[in-house]
Scaffold this motif. Structure first.
Motif, PDB file in Angstrom:
ATOM      1  N   UNK A  54       5.551 -11.111   5.113  1.00 44.37           N
ATOM      2  CA  UNK A  54       4.243 -10.691   5.027  1.00 44.37           C
ATOM      3  C   UNK A  54       3.587  -9.528   5.473  1.00 44.37           C
ATOM      4  N   UNK A  55       4.341  -9.017   6.174  1.00 42.52           N
ATOM      5  CA  UNK A  55       3.913  -7.325   6.563  1.00 42.52           C
ATOM      6  C   UNK A  55       4.669  -6.289   5.656  1.00 42.52           C
ATOM      7  N   UNK A  56       5.472  -6.737   4.725  1.00 45.38           N
ATOM      8  CA  UNK A  56       6.018  -5.880   3.750  1.00 45.38           C
ATOM      9  C   UNK A  56       5.180  -5.030   3.114  1.00 45.38           C
ATOM     10  N   UNK A  57       5.080  -3.741   3.016  1.00 45.06           N
ATOM     11  CA  UNK A  57       4.439  -2.840   2.298  1.00 45.06           C
ATOM     12  C   UNK A  57       5.208  -2.341   1.100  1.00 45.06           C
ATOM     13  N   UNK A  58       4.629  -1.880   0.016  1.00 44.15           N
ATOM     14  CA  UNK A  58       5.352  -1.463  -1.055  1.00 44.15           C
ATOM     15  C   UNK A  58       5.847   0.071  -0.706  1.00 44.15           C
ATOM     16  N   UNK A  59       7.032   0.115  -1.298  1.00 41.16           N
ATOM     17  CA  UNK A  59       7.459   1.557  -1.255  1.00 41.16           C
ATOM     18  C   UNK A  59       6.602   2.640  -2.225  1.00 41.16           C
ATOM     19  N   UNK A  60       6.560   3.996  -1.652  1.00 41.33           N
ATOM     20  CA  UNK A  60       5.939   4.824  -2.159  1.00 41.33           C
ATOM     21  C   UNK A  60       6.523   5.358  -3.675  1.00 41.33           C
ATOM     22  N   UNK A  61       5.899   5.742  -4.526  1.00 41.69           N
ATOM     23  CA  UNK A  61       6.171   6.162  -5.744  1.00 41.69           C
ATOM     24  C   UNK A  61       6.973   7.664  -5.644  1.00 41.69           C
ATOM     25  N   UNK A  62       8.019   8.060  -6.010  1.00 41.83           N
ATOM     26  CA  UNK A  62       8.534   9.363  -6.017  1.00 41.83           C
ATOM     27  C   UNK A  62       7.733  10.237  -6.755  1.00 41.83           C
ATOM     28  N   UNK A  63       7.515  11.646  -6.476  1.00 44.43           N
ATOM     29  CA  UNK A  63       6.927  12.554  -6.965  1.00 44.43           C
ATOM     30  C   UNK A  63       7.623  12.696  -8.383  1.00 44.43           C
ATOM     31  N   UNK A  64       6.813  13.211  -9.237  1.00 50.96           N
ATOM     32  CA  UNK A  64       7.521  13.852 -10.531  1.00 50.96           C
ATOM     33  C   UNK A  64       8.019  15.042 -10.793  1.00 50.96           C
TER      34      UNK A  64
END
Length: 193
Positions: free
Chosen positions: A119-129
């Motif tokens: 329930x505490x899991x946050x999504x990983x950030x998207x890598x920069x292009x």
């Protein structure tokens, strides 16, 4: 939790109980040396102030400082009983202990995949292009939840997600596989000025 959905009253009650326990230790301090007082404090008072610290984070800092004042009183008592030629033992600040505990929960959630913490899991950030100096650490960062209020900003997910992202940018601790190694290294990282 009170009617305003905060833990401030609860933390105030915990501070009173901890102060009462510390006063009991102070009353018998004439029978103990500094090590005995330190042991009693670590066994009787500090667990009371640390049993749910990650839940209390949304409290105003003034309420959490009540707990810090109790620890300062214990340190003074230990210093008074320490022999003059021996340095008195230092205690970790409670906020540092809370921060290490929070980072360890994030580590267990995202790196070790603890099922009871999903329930505490946050999504990983998207890598920069595009390639930047921070691009390599970006894949290990988390998306910080948006906070409209200061109370939510101080709560667990926003606070420790931001702290995790700083840790990822400044160190290589996120590659660690052992929780014990991560905890020790995170403790040293937080101590740095």
């Amino acid at each position: 939790m009170n009617s305003a959905l905060t833990f401030t009253g609860h933390v105030r009650t915990i501070a009173k109980k901890a102060a009462w326990k510390l006063s009991c230790i102070r009353r018998v301090s004439h029978l103990l040396d500094s090590q005995g007082i330190s042991t009693l404090y670590a066994a009787q008072v500090r667990p009371l102030m640390e049993y749910a610290p990650l839940t209390w984070l949304s409290c105003p800092p003034s309420y959490l400082s009540l707990l810090d004042k109790i620890q300062h009183r214990a340190q003074r008592l230990i210093r008074l009983k320490a022999p003059p030629d021996q340095p008195s033992p230092t205690m970790q600040p409670l906020q540092q202990r809370r921060d290490v505990a929070g980072l360890c929960v994030i580590f267990k959630t995202h790196k070790q995949g603890a099922p009871h913490l999903t329930a505490l899991r946050q999504p990983w950030a998207q890598p920069h292009g595009h390639t930047t100096r921070a691009a390599t650490s970006r894949v290990h960062q988390l998306v910080v939840p948006f906070a409209r209020t200061e109370t939510f900003l101080r709560s667990f997910l926003p606070r420790y997600t931001r702290m995790w992202n700083h840790l990822v940018m400044q160190t290589q601790l996120h590659y660690t596989t052992s929780l014990h190694t991560f905890k020790s290294a995170a403790n040293a990282w937080i101590k740095q000025p």
